[in-house]
Design a protein around this motif. Structure first.
Motif, PDB file in Angstrom:
ATOM      1  N   LEU A  33      -3.361  10.459  -0.146  1.00 38.34           N
ATOM      2  CA  LEU A  33      -2.515   9.727   0.308  1.00 38.34           C
ATOM      3  C   LEU A  33      -1.187   9.361  -0.746  1.00 38.34           C
ATOM      4  O   LEU A  33      -1.241   8.578  -1.548  1.00 38.34           O
ATOM      5  N   GLY A  35       1.856   8.265  -0.416  1.00 45.37           N
ATOM      6  CA  GLY A  35       2.409   7.048  -0.171  1.00 45.37           C
ATOM      7  C   GLY A  35       4.221   6.989  -0.360  1.00 45.37           C
ATOM      8  O   GLY A  35       4.821   7.899   0.108  1.00 45.37           O
ATOM      9  N   ILE A  68       0.337   6.728   4.748  1.00 42.06           N
ATOM     10  CA  ILE A  68      -0.185   5.416   4.220  1.00 42.06           C
ATOM     11  C   ILE A  68       1.087   4.850   3.840  1.00 42.06           C
ATOM     12  O   ILE A  68       2.216   5.484   3.439  1.00 42.06           O
ATOM     13  N   PHE A  80      -0.912   2.243   8.306  1.00 48.91           N
ATOM     14  CA  PHE A  80      -1.872   3.014   8.041  1.00 48.91           C
ATOM     15  C   PHE A  80      -2.631   3.600   9.531  1.00 48.91           C
ATOM     16  O   PHE A  80      -3.412   2.737  10.354  1.00 48.91           O
ATOM     17  N   SER A  84      -4.725   8.792  10.118  1.00 46.75           N
ATOM     18  CA  SER A  84      -4.983   8.822   8.445  1.00 46.75           C
ATOM     19  C   SER A  84      -6.384   8.287   8.351  1.00 46.75           C
ATOM     20  O   SER A  84      -7.042   8.720   7.329  1.00 46.75           O
ATOM     21  N   LEU A  96      -5.527   8.040  -3.656  1.00 45.34           N
ATOM     22  CA  LEU A  96      -4.498   7.055  -3.219  1.00 45.34           C
ATOM     23  C   LEU A  96      -3.443   7.156  -4.408  1.00 45.34           C
ATOM     24  O   LEU A  96      -3.906   6.788  -5.633  1.00 45.34           O
ATOM     25  N   GLY A 116      -1.193  -1.638   5.147  1.00 42.96           N
ATOM     26  CA  GLY A 116      -2.003  -0.585   5.282  1.00 42.96           C
ATOM     27  C   GLY A 116      -3.172  -0.334   4.536  1.00 42.96           C
ATOM     28  O   GLY A 116      -4.050   0.147   4.612  1.00 42.96           O
ATOM     29  N   MET A 120      -6.923  -0.096   5.279  1.00 43.25           N
ATOM     30  CA  MET A 120      -7.784   0.762   4.615  1.00 43.25           C
ATOM     31  C   MET A 120      -9.124   0.371   4.102  1.00 43.25           C
ATOM     32  O   MET A 120     -10.173   0.568   4.225  1.00 43.25           O
TER      33      MET A 120
END
Length: 140
Positions: A33, A35, A68, A80, A84, A96, A116, A120
């Protein structure tokens, strides 16, 4: 759910652990992820380090990226997306990087990057992020 890898390889001076959330196998699936912000850059460097680890320790990783945070808001109007979440749940592990940035600071709560992260954590039963740390002997 957090998954740790257990191998029979050297622990590089650290005590070995018998804790493993997945059984030992030749290949693991990992959702990345990236980001926002420097997250994609961190993720690119992480891929290089993970490949070196795989080469040294004799296993492979199937790396797949998912959205994310702000990147997800920009691409899917959801911090999110369900896709995902499903990818994370089907992986052995999730890495992440970073979320957030000034671009999304004035969005309504449901369209903010941290929403998000909270989603998660709720959907996956998570409560903390693990970060590398070096403990100084003076602090022990």
């Amino acid at each position: 759910r957090f998954h740790a890898f257990q191998t029979t390889t050297p622990t590089f001076g650290r005590p070995s652990s018998s804790l493993a959330a997945v059984s030992k196998k030749d290949s693991y699936s990992v959702t990345l992820l990236p980001g926002d912000g420097i997250g994609p850059e961190i993720t690119a460097a992480t891929k290089v380090a993970l490949q070196a680890l795989c080469d040294k320790c004799g296993f492979s990783l199937e790396l797949k990226e998912a959205l994310i945070g702000g990147a997800a808001i920009d691409a899917a109007n959801d911090p999110f997306p369900q896709e995902s979440l499903e990818q994370c749940l089907s992986s052995d592990s999730v890495l992440l990087a970073c979320i957030g940035g000034y671009k999304w600071d004035n969005n309504p709560r449901e369209l903010r990057p941290e929403t998000g992260l909270l989603k998660m954590r709720k959907e996956m039963g998570l409560f903390a992020n693990l970060r590398p740390a070096k403990v100084l002997p003076q602090l022990l």
